[in-house]
Each structure stands twice: as structure tokens, then as C-alpha cells.
Design a protein around this motif. Structure first.
Motif, short mmCIF file in Angstrom:
data_model
loop_
_atom_site.label_atom_id
_atom_site.label_comp_id
_atom_site.label_asym_id
_atom_site.label_seq_id
_atom_site.Cartn_x
_atom_site.Cartn_y
_atom_site.Cartn_z
N UNK A 13 0.73 -1.27 0.11
CA UNK A 13 0.12 0.01 0.11
C UNK A 13 0.96 1.36 -0.12
N UNK A 14 2.06 1.30 0.69
CA UNK A 14 2.90 2.47 0.95
C UNK A 14 3.34 2.71 -0.81
N UNK A 15 3.82 1.59 -1.31
CA UNK A 15 4.19 2.12 -2.81
C UNK A 15 3.25 2.28 -3.67
N UNK A 16 1.76 1.66 -3.54
CA UNK A 16 0.80 2.09 -4.42
C UNK A 16 0.59 3.67 -4.22
N UNK A 17 0.38 4.08 -2.85
CA UNK A 17 -0.16 5.28 -2.55
C UNK A 17 0.60 6.45 -2.92
N UNK A 48 -12.24 10.88 2.84
CA UNK A 48 -13.54 10.35 3.01
C UNK A 48 -14.25 9.56 1.91
N UNK A 49 -13.72 9.86 0.70
CA UNK A 49 -13.83 9.13 -0.49
C UNK A 49 -13.24 7.71 -0.40
N UNK A 50 -12.09 7.68 0.01
CA UNK A 50 -11.44 6.54 0.14
C UNK A 50 -12.15 5.38 1.24
N UNK A 51 -12.46 6.16 2.15
CA UNK A 51 -13.12 5.24 3.26
C UNK A 51 -14.29 4.71 2.48
N UNK A 52 -15.09 5.69 2.03
CA UNK A 52 -16.46 5.09 1.54
C UNK A 52 -16.10 3.93 0.49
N UNK A 156 -3.80 5.43 7.21
CA UNK A 156 -2.47 6.32 7.72
C UNK A 156 -1.64 6.50 6.58
N UNK A 157 -1.51 5.44 5.81
CA UNK A 157 -0.47 5.54 4.71
C UNK A 157 -0.92 6.79 3.55
N UNK A 158 -2.09 6.45 3.37
CA UNK A 158 -2.69 7.53 2.18
C UNK A 158 -2.54 8.92 2.84
N UNK A 159 -2.88 9.05 4.20
CA UNK A 159 -2.81 10.31 4.86
C UNK A 159 -1.44 10.70 4.80
#
Length: 205
Positions: A13-17, A48-52, A156-159
Motif C-alpha cells: 500500500x505504501x508503494x501504491x499510494x 472520506x471518499x477512500x473510506x467510503x 494512515x499511509x494514504x494520509x
């Protein structure tokens, strides 16, 4: 889940984000226009969109979109239209003093709204999550607890990367002070958003 499996997930996820995409580009452009503090509203909308999308995927929407190409196409075309609109808006954005007055007039609610819509413009995120999560879930352990850990880690990573791009945009804003550089950046940004829209147009469920 095991710690080893979680670390594999975090690394992926770290690399993708970190990869530049519509969300990161939007964070950077809003930080340039409004500063990193006010761009927090944009980041909140995107998150918010990511969470949804992640929650919708966990509830089965990813499988539904995969099984219903027509529904996926409706969402995809809407996302394409919005990204192209963002591109045209960026291309035609005013520069110099006019831009300063226009950008400061935007409300926190408007910044949140554009962030939310930008994040929701890509239905591929729902299918991506539906394909990613099963690879890291141990069926012999509590499903919802593992899912909560995966989503929380993703957030957390996306933020973190939102913050990196926002700070990068704040630094880039100084270089963009001359009107000719602003115009060049706006047009480059516009083309990138339109390019993301074109890439989404060619996507398949």
C-alpha cells in the motif's frame, strides 16, 4: 493476521499510494492555490471518499461492479466527465492577482466537496480493494477485525502521502510566483487530469 502478512500489506500500500494519481495531483494543486493548512479540507474530502470506497468494497460493492459491467460503466463515465472537467478548469484557471482573489474566496466546504468528488471519480478503487484485501486476510481469524486493521493502515499511509504532496505543493508555490510559470503549470495540470480521465475511460471492471 500475522505481523509478517501485515508488513507485506503495508509495503504494498505504501508503494501504491506513493504513485502520482488524481488524488495526489489534486492535493498538490490545492496546496499550491490555498496553502497546506486550507488544503486539509481537500485531503479530508479525499480521505472520506477512500473510506467510503473501501467500506463499500468490503460490503460487496466491488463484486457487484465486477458482475455488472453496465453499472461500472455508468460510474466510470461519470468519473471521466468529472476528471476532464477538472482538467479544463485547471487549464483555464486565472493567473496573477486574479487567481489570488479567486482562490482565497473558496470555502472549506467547497474544498472538501471537490476533494470528495475527485476521490469518488474512480470506481476502480472499489474493485482494487476487493482484489487486494482477500490476499491479506486469514480466514482462520476474525474477518472484521482484520478488515478494520487493513482499512486503518490504508488510511494512515494514504494520509502520510497526502501530507507529502501538500508540503511539496507549498514549496512549489514559491517557484510558481511568476504569471508565466503559473500559466504553464495550470495547463500541465489540466492535461494530466484529462489524461487520468482518458485512462479511466479505457478501464474495465
Amino acid at each position: 493476521m500475522s505481523l509478517h502478512l501485515w508488513w507485506l500489506y503495508v509495503t504494498a500500500v505504501f508503494l501504491i499510494s506513493a504513485t502520482p494519481g488524481p488524488n495526489m495531483l489534486h492535493v498538490m494543486t490545492q496546496s499550491i492555490a490555498h496553502g497546506p493548512r486550507k488544503a486539509l479540507a481537500t485531503m479530508t474530502g479525499l480521505m472520506s471518499a477512500v473510506l467510503l470506497c473501501l467500506i463499500a468494497s468490503a460490503l460487496g460493492l466491488g463484486a457487484l461492479l465486477k458482475a455488472s459491467p453496465r453499472l461500472f460503466d455508468v460510474l466510470r463515465y461519470a468519473g471521466v466527465a468529472y476528471l476532464v472537467w477538472l482538467g479544463i478548469k485547471a487549464w483555464r484557471a486565472p493567473v496573477g492577482g486574479d487567481e489570488t482573489q479567486a482562490t482565497h474566496a473558496r470555502s472549506v466546504r467547497a474544498l472538501y466537496g471537490t476533494g470528495l468528488l475527485t476521490g469518488l471519480a474512480n470506481p476502480k478503487l472499489i474493485i482494487f480493494a476487493a482484489a487486494l484485501f482477500p490476499q491479506f486476510i486469514d480466514l482462520d481469524r476474525p474477518f472484521w477485525l482484520q478488515l478494520a486493521i487493513l482499512i486503518a493502515s490504508f488510511v494512515v499511509i494514504e494520509s502520510f502521502w497526502y501530507g507529502v504532496y501538500a508540503l511539496g505543493g507549498a514549496r512549489l508555490a514559491r517557484w510558481l510566483a511568476p504569471a508565466n510559470r503559473q500559466k504553464l503549470f495550470n495547463r500541465g495540470t489540466g492535461l494530466m487530469f484529462i489524461g487520468f480521465g482518458g485512462a479511466l475511460l479505457g478501464a474495465r471492471a
